[in-house]
Design a protein around this motif. Structure first.
Motif, PDB file in Angstrom:
ATOM      1  N   LEU A   1      34.339 -11.644 -37.804  1.00 17.51           N
ATOM      2  CA  LEU A   1      33.597 -12.708 -37.121  1.00 17.51           C
ATOM      3  C   LEU A   1      33.649 -14.004 -37.924  1.00 17.51           C
ATOM      4  CD1 LEU A   1      31.821 -13.647 -34.829  1.00 17.51           C
ATOM      5  CD2 LEU A   1      29.830 -12.721 -36.047  1.00 17.51           C
ATOM      6  N   GLY A   2      33.522 -13.885 -39.241  1.00 17.88           N
ATOM      7  CA  GLY A   2      33.594 -15.069 -40.085  1.00 17.88           C
ATOM      8  C   GLY A   2      34.926 -15.781 -39.956  1.00 17.88           C
ATOM      9  N   SER A   3      36.008 -15.027 -39.909  1.00 17.02           N
ATOM     10  CA  SER A   3      37.338 -15.627 -39.778  1.00 17.02           C
ATOM     11  C   SER A   3      37.512 -16.310 -38.424  1.00 17.02           C
ATOM     12  CB  SER A   3      38.417 -14.550 -39.953  1.00 17.02           C
ATOM     13  OG  SER A   3      38.392 -14.019 -41.262  1.00 17.02           O
ATOM     14  N   LEU A   4      36.928 -15.701 -37.371  1.00 20.28           N
ATOM     15  CA  LEU A   4      37.028 -16.293 -36.036  1.00 20.28           C
ATOM     16  C   LEU A   4      36.274 -17.616 -35.934  1.00 20.28           C
ATOM     17  CD1 LEU A   4      36.646 -13.107 -33.791  1.00 20.28           C
ATOM     18  CD2 LEU A   4      38.706 -14.489 -34.110  1.00 20.28           C
TER      19      LEU A   4
ATOM     20  N   GLY B   1      30.911 -19.574 -40.307  1.00 18.81           N
ATOM     21  CA  GLY B   1      31.907 -18.585 -40.710  1.00 18.81           C
ATOM     22  C   GLY B   1      31.934 -18.359 -42.208  1.00 18.81           C
ATOM     23  N   SER B   2      31.767 -19.421 -42.971  1.00 19.14           N
ATOM     24  CA  SER B   2      31.800 -19.291 -44.433  1.00 19.14           C
ATOM     25  C   SER B   2      30.664 -18.425 -44.950  1.00 19.14           C
ATOM     26  CB  SER B   2      31.759 -20.679 -45.090  1.00 19.14           C
ATOM     27  OG  SER B   2      30.488 -21.294 -44.916  1.00 19.14           O
TER      28      SER B   2
ATOM     29  N   ASP C   1      30.306  -2.824 -42.003  1.00 17.90           N
ATOM     30  CA  ASP C   1      29.605  -4.100 -41.850  1.00 17.90           C
ATOM     31  C   ASP C   1      30.439  -5.239 -42.419  1.00 17.90           C
ATOM     32  OD1 ASP C   1      27.414  -2.886 -40.667  1.00 17.90           O
ATOM     33  OD2 ASP C   1      26.325  -2.657 -42.567  1.00 17.90           O
ATOM     34  N   ARG C   2      31.057  -4.984 -43.576  1.00 21.86           N
ATOM     35  CA  ARG C   2      31.858  -6.024 -44.221  1.00 21.86           C
ATOM     36  C   ARG C   2      33.085  -6.357 -43.384  1.00 21.86           C
ATOM     37  NH1 ARG C   2      31.786 -10.662 -46.300  1.00 21.86           N
ATOM     38  NH2 ARG C   2      33.481 -11.132 -47.747  1.00 21.86           N
ATOM     39  N   VAL C   3      33.665  -5.354 -42.745  1.00 24.22           N
ATOM     40  CA  VAL C   3      34.797  -5.599 -41.852  1.00 24.22           C
ATOM     41  C   VAL C   3      34.375  -6.514 -40.711  1.00 24.22           C
ATOM     42  CG1 VAL C   3      36.369  -4.545 -40.174  1.00 24.22           C
ATOM     43  CG2 VAL C   3      36.010  -3.464 -42.405  1.00 24.22           C
ATOM     44  N   GLY C   4      33.214  -6.236 -40.128  1.00 29.81           N
ATOM     45  CA  GLY C   4      32.705  -7.079 -39.045  1.00 29.81           C
ATOM     46  C   GLY C   4      32.414  -8.486 -39.513  1.00 29.81           C
TER      47      GLY C   4
ATOM     48  N   GLY D   1      40.860 -18.870 -47.053  1.00 31.18           N
ATOM     49  CA  GLY D   1      39.769 -19.771 -46.703  1.00 31.18           C
ATOM     50  C   GLY D   1      39.601 -20.863 -47.732  1.00 31.18           C
ATOM     51  N   GLY D   2      39.707 -20.515 -49.003  1.00 26.45           N
ATOM     52  CA  GLY D   2      39.595 -21.507 -50.060  1.00 26.45           C
ATOM     53  C   GLY D   2      40.718 -22.522 -50.016  1.00 26.45           C
TER      54      GLY D   2
END
Length: 204
Positions: free
Chosen positions: A87-90, A149-150, A80-83, A14-15
């Motif tokens: 979702l953030g990546s999507l 997402g970020s 939760d972190r996996v979710g 992402g960075g």
């Protein structure tokens, strides 16, 4: 592959995408300052040609990023972190890529704007291809998605601030549209009739 490694990989990717997009945007702004100014709307046309405006804006932007990069006081479980990462990546990666695509599609017609004004070039061309055939403001649509997402990938005060302020790009869009409408007239109106501003139509 454990969650910690996945988290690190997603954050680094992402960075990398964010800094690549920022570099392309800054290069476009620099190149735009070398071209002859055209139609201007609002009261900040002279700012957009001033090195001090960009130095001040950059200092403010990077200052907020640095000092606000503090984790939000949230407690979440590994599932939760996996979710959040999923979702953030999507949201983030397609959004940032869409914004970068929009910047590249504009080519030499790209320049900075503010919520107070926008400026075209003397030989400005109306771009309607690529992502601009989907929405009129692909960069702002992409930034909005990437900001949401970020916040999930990097839950910090900085990303929370960006997510809150991302919708304000619609103000800049209105300034840009005023300049484009005045410059291209009927051609612009026809384009607006065919293509939505921020979100694609499900049915044509």
């Amino acid at each position: 592959m454990n969650l910690e490694i996945v988290d690190i990989i997603v954050r680094w990717m992402g960075g990398l995408l964010a800094y690549t997009t920022l570099g392309v945007v800054l290069y476009g702004i620099w190149r735009g300052t070398q071209r002859q100014a055209g139609r201007t709307t609002g009261r900040t046309g002279s700012w957009l040609r001033s090195p001090w405006f960009y130095l001040t804006s950059s200092a403010l932007f990077f200052g907020v990023c640095y000092f606000g990069w503090i984790p939000l006081p949230l407690n979440y479980s590994p599932p939760d972190r996996v979710g959040m990462l999923a979702l953030g990546s999507l949201l983030y990666f397609p959004g940032m890529s869409f914004a970068l695509w929009g910047r590249l599609a504009l080519g030499k017609n790209y320049f900075a704007s503010t919520g107070f004004g926008a400026q075209l070039f003397a030989d400005h061309q109306l771009v309607t291809r690529g992502p601009f055939a989907i929405v009129r403001h692909p960069m702002y649509t992409g930034i909005f998605l990437a900001a949401l997402g970020s916040l999930l990938i990097y839950p910090t005060w900085t990303t929370l601030l960006f997510a809150c302020f991302a919708p304000l790009t619609s103000v800049r869009a209105r300034r840009e549209e005023a300049a484009l409408s005045a410059e291209f007239g009927e051609q612009w109106q026809d384009y607006c009739h065919r293509v939505p501003a921020f979100f694609p139509r499900l049915k044509q």
